[in-house]
Design a protein around this motif. Structure first.
Motif, PDB file in Angstrom:
ATOM      1  N   UNK A  47       0.832  -1.212   0.000  1.00  0.00           N
ATOM      2  CA  UNK A  47       0.000   0.000   0.000  1.00  0.00           C
ATOM      3  C   UNK A  47       0.862   1.255   0.000  1.00  0.00           C
ATOM      4  N   UNK A  48       1.899   1.274   0.814  1.00  0.00           N
ATOM      5  CA  UNK A  48       2.754   2.447   0.929  1.00  0.00           C
ATOM      6  C   UNK A  48       3.713   2.542  -0.254  1.00  0.00           C
ATOM      7  N   UNK A  49       4.195   3.746  -0.501  1.00  0.00           N
ATOM      8  CA  UNK A  49       5.101   3.995  -1.622  1.00  0.00           C
ATOM      9  C   UNK A  49       6.554   4.002  -1.154  1.00  0.00           C
ATOM     10  N   UNK A  50       7.479   3.607  -2.018  1.00  0.00           N
ATOM     11  CA  UNK A  50       8.893   3.830  -1.700  1.00  0.00           C
ATOM     12  C   UNK A  50       9.124   5.326  -1.453  1.00  0.00           C
ATOM     13  N   UNK A 194       7.206  -7.252   9.656  1.00  0.00           N
ATOM     14  CA  UNK A 194       6.584  -6.172   8.899  1.00  0.00           C
ATOM     15  C   UNK A 194       7.552  -5.009   8.714  1.00  0.00           C
ATOM     16  N   UNK A 195       8.305  -4.674   9.748  1.00  0.00           N
ATOM     17  CA  UNK A 195       9.271  -3.590   9.625  1.00  0.00           C
ATOM     18  C   UNK A 195      10.319  -3.900   8.560  1.00  0.00           C
ATOM     19  N   UNK A 199      10.928  -1.793   5.082  1.00  0.00           N
ATOM     20  CA  UNK A 199      12.255  -1.274   4.726  1.00  0.00           C
ATOM     21  C   UNK A 199      12.669  -1.761   3.339  1.00  0.00           C
ATOM     22  N   UNK A 200      12.375  -3.029   3.034  1.00  0.00           N
ATOM     23  CA  UNK A 200      12.700  -3.572   1.715  1.00  0.00           C
ATOM     24  C   UNK A 200      11.909  -2.864   0.620  1.00  0.00           C
ATOM     25  N   UNK A 201      10.738  -2.378   0.935  1.00  0.00           N
ATOM     26  CA  UNK A 201       9.899  -1.640  -0.012  1.00  0.00           C
ATOM     27  C   UNK A 201      10.442  -0.235  -0.258  1.00  0.00           C
ATOM     28  N   UNK A 202      11.317   0.231   0.628  1.00  0.00           N
ATOM     29  CA  UNK A 202      11.854   1.581   0.507  1.00  0.00           C
ATOM     30  C   UNK A 202      11.152   2.593   1.373  1.00  0.00           C
TER      31      UNK A 202
END
Length: 348
Positions: A47-50, A194-195, A199-202
């Motif tokens: 859902x969140x963006x890098x 989840x954290x 972090x991997x998502x940016x």
């Protein structure tokens, strides 16, 4: 703006008394723009963006609820009575606290909380007292850990007593700075996996501190909500956190506090649109519809009590009518409410 404008019907069965397990399996109501979607907290990496910056409150909840006894000599001999104490915050030479029954205590009396800890009643006021404990520093923290219980919100404590599991459940995985007597509850949904995925998502993180006080549960008693006076809580935005938030805004990245406590703190520290400066003091900021948000682009938060200042805050962010739609959807879909309940991600 009337208090009744922030009321809604909530079935008692939707009040959560235990959290979801694992933490990130809690449901997440995503409200972005005009749309709503039923998701889960573990969906946040998709859902969140890098480049999004999550602002996390690293306060640590103390086991502030104590059960003790006082002993007094009477004409009939020695009498022992039970005392319930809830710590509020450190004060000069002691701790501010609530006690039941307050009126039966006398200055100079000693309350014993088992073998590990005792306190002298240093001062008694109209609604609270000041206690002077027989331990300080690390020794006090260790003793409190032995005899104290987690200070669950009144709506949970009314249904069950706190237990050993709450020492883990009512604490965030990044809790670091001891001093809160209530948890920043939106943060309770995060676990280490989840954290790492975020972090991997940016997605970036920065930490601030707001020591949540018992005042967060105080009801609003005025019908004209604009005349309500907020309780004060101590907070800190470090130079590093202020720089991270300011940089994110300058680069066009979204700043999303996790929890109303983090939001209230960064809005208190904002000195201009998009700019936050270091902050280390108390804040009594009251956010209700009409507030101009200087740095907040979205908010992850739990579902709040009717007629509460926190419901007014999310109404300020999303619009009062939109929040009514969101909460009606949450009730209809049987989301779990309040501190141990499900979450929402609100992006206006």
């Amino acid at each position: 703006m009337k208090l009744s404008d922030f009321d809604f019907d909530l079935p008692e069965g939707l009040i959560a008394t235990r959290p979801a397990r694992p933490r990130s399996s809690a449901r997440l109501l995503l409200a972005e723009g005009g749309a709503m979607a039923d998701r889960h907290v573990f969906d946040l990496p998709s859902i969140l963006r890098p480049g999004d910056l999550l602002v996390l409150n690293d306060t640590k909840v103390i086991p502030a609820r104590l059960t003790g006894s006082r002993t007094r000599q009477t004409g009939q001999g020695e009498v022992t009575a039970k005392i319930e104490v809830t710590l509020l915050e450190p004060a000069a030479d002691g701790w501010r606290a609530l006690a039941k029954p307050l009126r039966k205590l006398r200055a100079g009396e000693v309350i014993r909380f088992g073998e590990a800890l005792s306190a002298e009643v240093a001062e008694i006021g109209e609604a609270e007292l000041r206690l002077r404990f027989d331990a300080t520093g690390d020794a006090f923290d260790a003793a409190l850990g032995q005899v104290g219980a987690m200070p669950l919100p009144p709506y949970i404590a009314a249904q069950r007593a706190p237990d050993a599991q709450d020492h883990q459940d009512y604490q965030t995985v990044w809790a670091a700075r001891q001093g809160a007597v209530a948890a920043p509850t939106a943060s309770l949904h995060f676990d280490e996996d989840l954290l790492k995925a975020l972090a991997a998502r940016g997605v970036g993180f920065t930490h601030v501190t707001l020591h949540v006080g018992a005042g967060t549960f105080l009801p609003v008693k005025v019908e004209d909500v604009t005349t309500h006076r907020m309780h004060a809580e101590w907070g800190e935005v470090s130079p590093e956190a202020a720089a991270a938030i300011t940089a994110a805004k300058a680069e066009g990245r979204r700043v999303i506090p996790v929890g109303t406590t983090a939001l209230r703190l960064i809005e208190s520290a904002a000195v201009a649109d998009g700019r936050v400066e270091p902050f280390r003091q108390t804040t009594d900021i009251f956010i209700y519809p009409g507030h101009h948000f200087r740095v907040t682009d979205g908010l992850m938060t739990n579902f709040h009590l009717p007629k509460s200042t926190l419901l007014m805050l999310v109404s300020a962010l999303m619009g009062a009518e939109k929040i009514k739609e969101i909460y009606a959807h949450a009730v209809n879909e049987r989301y779990r409410f309040f501190s141990y309940g499900d979450a929402s991600l609100l992006i206006p």
